[in-house]
Structure formats: structure tokens, C-alpha cells
Design a protein around this motif. Structure first.
Motif, mmCIF file in Angstrom:
data_model
loop_
_atom_site.group_PDB
_atom_site.id
_atom_site.type_symbol
_atom_site.label_atom_id
_atom_site.label_comp_id
_atom_site.label_asym_id
_atom_site.label_seq_id
_atom_site.Cartn_x
_atom_site.Cartn_y
_atom_site.Cartn_z
ATOM 1 N N PHE A 149 2.130 1.267 4.407
ATOM 2 C CA PHE A 149 1.797 1.178 5.862
ATOM 3 C C PHE A 149 1.648 2.334 6.743
ATOM 4 C CE2 PHE A 149 4.205 -2.474 4.527
ATOM 5 C CZ PHE A 149 3.393 -3.552 4.742
ATOM 6 N N ALA A 176 7.223 1.277 1.068
ATOM 7 C CA ALA A 176 6.876 0.564 2.379
ATOM 8 C C ALA A 176 6.013 1.710 3.074
ATOM 9 C CB ALA A 176 7.984 -0.005 3.051
ATOM 10 N N ASP A 219 -1.358 -8.041 3.807
ATOM 11 C CA ASP A 219 -0.539 -8.460 4.743
ATOM 12 C C ASP A 219 0.140 -9.661 4.432
ATOM 13 O OD1 ASP A 219 -1.053 -6.370 6.357
ATOM 14 O OD2 ASP A 219 -2.872 -7.198 7.300
ATOM 15 N N GLN A 239 9.500 -5.457 6.491
ATOM 16 C CA GLN A 239 8.251 -5.888 7.301
ATOM 17 C C GLN A 239 8.428 -6.494 8.559
ATOM 18 O OE1 GLN A 239 5.697 -7.287 4.291
ATOM 19 N NE2 GLN A 239 5.286 -5.358 3.238
#
Length: 167
Positions: free
Chosen positions: A166, A162, A82, A125
Motif C-alpha cells: 500500500f 502491508a 483491493d 486494511q
């Protein structure tokens, strides 16, 4: 030459430890965790890492374990999922092991396309603490210009990566 030889030996010693950390039976517990509406695969916590180091390495105390963990993160053997700051915290922060192909002993140098994909993912993000630094934004602009013909491919690659991270 002596310095570089000692450096390589240090990297190889770290890699031996990381290999032990990744052992499925005796290593750091790696799991898939649920996050808000998604699953995060193949992660471990900072506290699990420090506890493993205390049990399996001849270390004086948790501070020494934390110091060693930070050195290993700084060399790229694992990273927080993160945050882009390569530090280890003795808490529930999630980390992931780096693929051995990218370990420093392999002398891997990222290509411009890899860096472009990485910077694209960072911009996707949308987290304030993950905003690009000025030099990264400049590099992204330079790479967009350099790869203008294949930028769509780079962007699609970043999107795909990505989504994997995620989901």
C-alpha cells in the motif's frame, strides 16, 4: 488418475497463457499507479486483461474472455489488490500477477505462518468489505494461540508486507 492428469494439463496450459500475459513487450500492460498519497506497483486493470485476451487468444467474445479470466483468478494466477474475492471485472479494477512459485502446478500448500500473516494483513486494511469471515476470525484466534511465542514476529511480517503493497 485421469482426472488429475487432465487437471494438471489444464493448469499448465493456463500457465503458458499467463507467461505470455507477463511478457514485457507483448503482454498485459503492467504499471505503477498513483493512489491517494501512495503508489501501487505492478498492477494491471481488468479491462487491459480482457482486451489482451481478446487480441491474443482465439476467443469468441468478451464474455468468454471474462469467463477464462475468472477461471484463472480462481486458480490463483492473478488477484485483485483491493478485494479478497477472486473475480475479474472488465473495468478499471486493479489486479496483480501471482508469483510463479505459488502457482497451482507447484502444489504449494500454505503453511500456518503464511496464513497467519495473510489474516493479519487483512485485519490491518480496515475496509468493511475486507473484514474477516467468521471462519477466518476463528482461524486467526486459533493461530494466535498456536503461535503465541512468535506472534509479534508474524504481526511485524504482516505490517511490513502491508506497507509494501500500500505504499
Amino acid at each position: 488418475k485421469l482426472f488429475s492428469s487432465l487437471f494438471i494439463i489444464s493448469l499448465l496450459k493456463m500457465e503458458q497463457i499467463v507467461e505470455r500475459m507477463q511478457d514485457e513487450q507483448t503482454g498485459v500492460p503492467v504499471k505503477t499507479v498513483k493512489s491517494f498519497m501512495s503508489k501501487i506497483p505492478s498492477v494491471f486493470t481488468g479491462s487491459d486483461l480482457i482486451n489482451w485476451m481478446m487480441r491474443n487468444l482465439d476467443l469468441e467474445d468478451q464474455q468468454e474472455a471474462l469467463h477464462l479470466a475468472n477461471l484463472m483468478a480462481a486458480h490463483g494466477y492473478f488477484f485483485p489488490i483491493d478485494d479478497h474475492v477472486l473475480t475479474v471485472k472488465n473495468d478499471s479494477t486493479f489486479y496483480r500477477f501471482q508469483t510463479p512459485y505459488f502457482w497451482p502446478s507447484n502444489c504449494w500448500e500454505p503453511e500456518n505462518t503464511d496464513y497467519a500473516v495473510y489474516l493479519c494483513k487483512r485485519t490491518m486494511q480496515n475496509k468493511t468489505r475486507l473484514e474477516l469471515a467468521d471462519y477466518e476470525a476463528e482461524n486467526l484466534a486459533r493461530l494466535q494461540k498456536m503461535f503465541s511465542r512468535k506472534w509479534e514476529f508474524i504481526f511485524m511480517q504482516a505490517e511490513a508486507q502491508a506497507k509494501y503493497v500500500f505504499q
